[in-house]
Every structure is written in structure tokens, then in C-alpha cells.
Motif scaffolding. Sequence first.
Motif, PDB file in Angstrom:
ATOM      1  N   TYR A 191     -57.060  -4.308  27.759  1.00 26.07           N
ATOM      2  CA  TYR A 191     -55.617  -4.502  27.865  1.00 26.07           C
ATOM      3  C   TYR A 191     -55.009  -3.542  28.900  1.00 26.07           C
ATOM      4  CZ  TYR A 191     -51.003  -6.092  26.492  1.00 26.07           C
ATOM      5  OH  TYR A 191     -49.747  -6.640  26.497  1.00 26.07           O
ATOM      6  N   ALA A 192     -55.623  -3.546  30.082  1.00 25.73           N
ATOM      7  CA  ALA A 192     -55.169  -2.691  31.190  1.00 25.73           C
ATOM      8  C   ALA A 192     -54.147  -3.466  32.015  1.00 25.73           C
ATOM      9  CB  ALA A 192     -56.365  -2.269  32.028  1.00 25.73           C
ATOM     10  N   VAL A 193     -52.930  -3.571  31.508  1.00 25.03           N
ATOM     11  CA  VAL A 193     -51.927  -4.458  32.106  1.00 25.03           C
ATOM     12  C   VAL A 193     -50.785  -3.750  32.823  1.00 25.03           C
ATOM     13  CG1 VAL A 193     -52.419  -6.308  30.463  1.00 25.03           C
ATOM     14  CG2 VAL A 193     -50.630  -4.637  29.937  1.00 25.03           C
ATOM     15  N   ASP A 194     -50.711  -2.437  32.701  1.00 25.26           N
ATOM     16  CA  ASP A 194     -49.621  -1.697  33.332  1.00 25.26           C
ATOM     17  C   ASP A 194     -50.061  -1.243  34.724  1.00 25.26           C
ATOM     18  OD1 ASP A 194     -47.601  -0.001  34.153  1.00 25.26           O
ATOM     19  OD2 ASP A 194     -47.633   1.241  32.345  1.00 25.26           O
ATOM     20  N   ALA A 195     -49.459  -1.816  35.744  1.00 25.44           N
ATOM     21  CA  ALA A 195     -49.828  -1.502  37.132  1.00 25.44           C
ATOM     22  C   ALA A 195     -49.572  -0.035  37.477  1.00 25.44           C
ATOM     23  CB  ALA A 195     -49.057  -2.409  38.096  1.00 25.44           C
ATOM     24  N   ASN A 196     -48.751   0.657  36.706  1.00 28.96           N
ATOM     25  CA  ASN A 196     -48.433   2.055  36.987  1.00 28.96           C
ATOM     26  C   ASN A 196     -49.326   3.044  36.244  1.00 28.96           C
ATOM     27  OD1 ASN A 196     -46.218   1.391  38.690  1.00 28.96           O
ATOM     28  ND2 ASN A 196     -45.028   0.927  36.853  1.00 28.96           N
ATOM     29  N   THR A 197     -50.302   2.546  35.504  1.00 28.66           N
ATOM     30  CA  THR A 197     -51.197   3.414  34.736  1.00 28.66           C
ATOM     31  C   THR A 197     -52.568   3.452  35.396  1.00 28.66           C
ATOM     32  OG1 THR A 197     -50.042   2.919  32.669  1.00 28.66           O
ATOM     33  CG2 THR A 197     -52.284   3.755  32.474  1.00 28.66           C
ATOM     34  N   ASP A 198     -53.133   4.653  35.512  1.00 33.20           N
ATOM     35  CA  ASP A 198     -54.484   4.831  36.036  1.00 33.20           C
ATOM     36  C   ASP A 198     -55.452   4.839  34.846  1.00 33.20           C
ATOM     37  OD1 ASP A 198     -56.859   5.490  37.246  1.00 33.20           O
ATOM     38  OD2 ASP A 198     -56.217   7.488  37.882  1.00 33.20           O
ATOM     39  N   TYR A 199     -56.082   3.697  34.611  1.00 30.13           N
ATOM     40  CA  TYR A 199     -56.992   3.570  33.473  1.00 30.13           C
ATOM     41  C   TYR A 199     -58.362   4.179  33.752  1.00 30.13           C
ATOM     42  CZ  TYR A 199     -53.473   0.307  31.769  1.00 30.13           C
ATOM     43  OH  TYR A 199     -52.307  -0.253  31.335  1.00 30.13           O
ATOM     44  N   SER A 200     -58.642   4.543  34.997  1.00 35.99           N
ATOM     45  CA  SER A 200     -59.978   5.035  35.364  1.00 35.99           C
ATOM     46  C   SER A 200     -60.351   6.330  34.638  1.00 35.99           C
ATOM     47  CB  SER A 200     -60.078   5.233  36.879  1.00 35.99           C
ATOM     48  OG  SER A 200     -59.252   6.306  37.293  1.00 35.99           O
ATOM     49  N   LYS A 201     -59.369   7.042  34.124  1.00 35.87           N
ATOM     50  CA  LYS A 201     -59.660   8.280  33.407  1.00 35.87           C
ATOM     51  C   LYS A 201     -60.042   8.024  31.944  1.00 35.87           C
ATOM     52  CE  LYS A 201     -56.639  11.001  36.435  1.00 35.87           C
ATOM     53  NZ  LYS A 201     -57.317  10.451  37.563  1.00 35.87           N
ATOM     54  N   GLU A 202     -59.866   6.793  31.489  1.00 35.87           N
ATOM     55  CA  GLU A 202     -60.211   6.435  30.107  1.00 35.87           C
ATOM     56  C   GLU A 202     -61.675   6.005  30.006  1.00 35.87           C
ATOM     57  OE1 GLU A 202     -57.674   3.355  28.586  1.00 35.87           O
ATOM     58  OE2 GLU A 202     -55.848   4.487  28.977  1.00 35.87           O
ATOM     59  N   THR A 203     -62.241   6.173  28.828  1.00 40.17           N
ATOM     60  CA  THR A 203     -63.576   5.653  28.557  1.00 40.17           C
ATOM     61  C   THR A 203     -63.446   4.148  28.334  1.00 40.17           C
ATOM     62  OG1 THR A 203     -64.229   7.720  27.513  1.00 40.17           O
ATOM     63  CG2 THR A 203     -65.567   5.777  27.006  1.00 40.17           C
ATOM     64  N   PRO A 204     -64.210   3.334  29.063  1.00 43.14           N
ATOM     65  CA  PRO A 204     -64.097   1.881  28.885  1.00 43.14           C
ATOM     66  C   PRO A 204     -64.764   1.408  27.598  1.00 43.14           C
ATOM     67  CG  PRO A 204     -65.811   2.374  30.469  1.00 43.14           C
ATOM     68  CD  PRO A 204     -65.175   3.697  30.101  1.00 43.14           C
ATOM     69  N   THR A 205     -64.433   0.194  27.205  1.00 44.70           N
ATOM     70  CA  THR A 205     -65.110  -0.445  26.080  1.00 44.70           C
ATOM     71  C   THR A 205     -66.299  -1.249  26.605  1.00 44.70           C
ATOM     72  OG1 THR A 205     -63.603  -2.324  26.197  1.00 44.70           O
ATOM     73  CG2 THR A 205     -63.068  -0.586  24.599  1.00 44.70           C
ATOM     74  N   LEU A 206     -67.203  -1.589  25.705  1.00 42.67           N
ATOM     75  CA  LEU A 206     -68.393  -2.376  26.037  1.00 42.67           C
ATOM     76  C   LEU A 206     -68.216  -3.792  25.501  1.00 42.67           C
ATOM     77  CD1 LEU A 206     -71.369  -2.571  27.063  1.00 42.67           C
ATOM     78  CD2 LEU A 206     -72.045  -1.908  24.730  1.00 42.67           C
ATOM     79  N   VAL A 207     -68.314  -4.775  26.385  1.00 45.40           N
ATOM     80  CA  VAL A 207     -68.251  -6.189  26.007  1.00 45.40           C
ATOM     81  C   VAL A 207     -69.660  -6.750  26.083  1.00 45.40           C
ATOM     82  CG1 VAL A 207     -67.335  -8.466  26.630  1.00 45.40           C
ATOM     83  CG2 VAL A 207     -65.890  -6.425  26.863  1.00 45.40           C
ATOM     84  N   GLU A 208     -70.079  -7.451  25.021  1.00 42.41           N
ATOM     85  CA  GLU A 208     -71.415  -8.056  24.985  1.00 42.41           C
ATOM     86  C   GLU A 208     -71.319  -9.531  24.618  1.00 42.41           C
ATOM     87  OE1 GLU A 208     -74.469  -4.666  23.597  1.00 42.41           O
ATOM     88  OE2 GLU A 208     -73.087  -5.320  22.027  1.00 42.41           O
ATOM     89  N   PHE A 209     -72.086 -10.334  25.324  1.00 44.57           N
ATOM     90  CA  PHE A 209     -72.259 -11.744  25.014  1.00 44.57           C
ATOM     91  C   PHE A 209     -73.722 -11.903  24.617  1.00 44.57           C
ATOM     92  CE2 PHE A 209     -68.888 -11.471  28.102  1.00 44.57           C
ATOM     93  CZ  PHE A 209     -67.986 -12.460  27.778  1.00 44.57           C
ATOM     94  N   ARG A 210     -73.979 -12.268  23.356  1.00 40.08           N
ATOM     95  CA  ARG A 210     -75.349 -12.469  22.870  1.00 40.08           C
ATOM     96  C   ARG A 210     -75.531 -13.947  22.562  1.00 40.08           C
ATOM     97  NH1 ARG A 210     -78.122  -7.890  21.939  1.00 40.08           N
ATOM     98  NH2 ARG A 210     -76.901  -5.973  21.974  1.00 40.08           N
TER      99      ARG A 210
END
Length: 154
Positions: free
Chosen positions: A80-99
Motif C-alpha cells: 500500500y505504497a500510495v503516497d507519492a510524497n513518502t519514501d518507502y525505501s527505508k521500510e522493510t518490504p513484505t514478501l508476496v508468494e504465489f504457490r
Amino acid sequence: MQDRIEKRIELKAPVSRVWRAITDHREFGEWFGVNLEGPFAAGRVVAGKMANPKYQHIKFEATVKELQPERLFSYTWHPYAVDANTDYSKETPTLVEFRLEEIPMGTLLVVSESGFDKIPAHRRDEAFRMDDGGWTSQIKNIARHVERNVPQNA
């Protein structure tokens, strides 16, 4: 607070068809609603813009982690990285898996996203809620996509 989203769906399509739908960047873009700039490859960052004109300000960016043919596709991203004014790169990302798993009627697809416990507290609940709803919609999009495009001899 839950840390993991998991959605399961039985698809009337062979594993090979579902695999192509989730790992071919053009097909992924069709059902996900994103125009990706290039193919998925392990270790590669794949970026693009949302296809819906209302959301074109939202940048899609994922780092591919694993591609185990017809079994597992995974990537990390910022939920949910929807705010163009926020730098999300400093956050730990989540892991998405398709099994993917072969079943008598076709394919069992399990989509999961984990790591919400590492999202900053001020946006954790909203990111979880929005992605939970998003994956509910996206597995339906995948089903429509693969089931209308199943080869006649499958």
C-alpha cells in the motif's frame, strides 16, 4: 495484528497456464492492472505504473526473489505504497508468494503476503487491510484471466 495474508483459490486451468499468468510480465500486468517495464527474473527489480488512469501516480516496484517453475513465484514490495510524497525505501518490504499445486480440477493457487509486523506502526493496519482486500480482488482477477484463456486441449 496479523502478520500474514493468505488467499486460496481452485482454478479450472492447468498449472502451466496459471504459471504463465503470474510470471509473464505482460499477463501479470493484464490481471493485476499494471504496465510493467520488463520481465520477471530472480534478483531483478521490476517496476511499472498502474494501468487505471485514476491510479497512475502509484508506482509498482517489486524485487523478484524466487522463480521455481510451476511451483513458486515470490517477490518483495512495499505494501500500500500510495503516497507519492513518502519514501518507502527505508521500510522493510513484505514478501508476496504465489504457490501452485496440481489438483484434479486444475490448479490450487495460494497467494500469501507476510512481514506486516515490520511495517511502521503508523501505517501497518491500513497497509494490511488494503492489501488483504486487494488480494481478495486479485485472485478473482487471476481466475477470470486464466479460465477464459485456457487452451481447448487442456
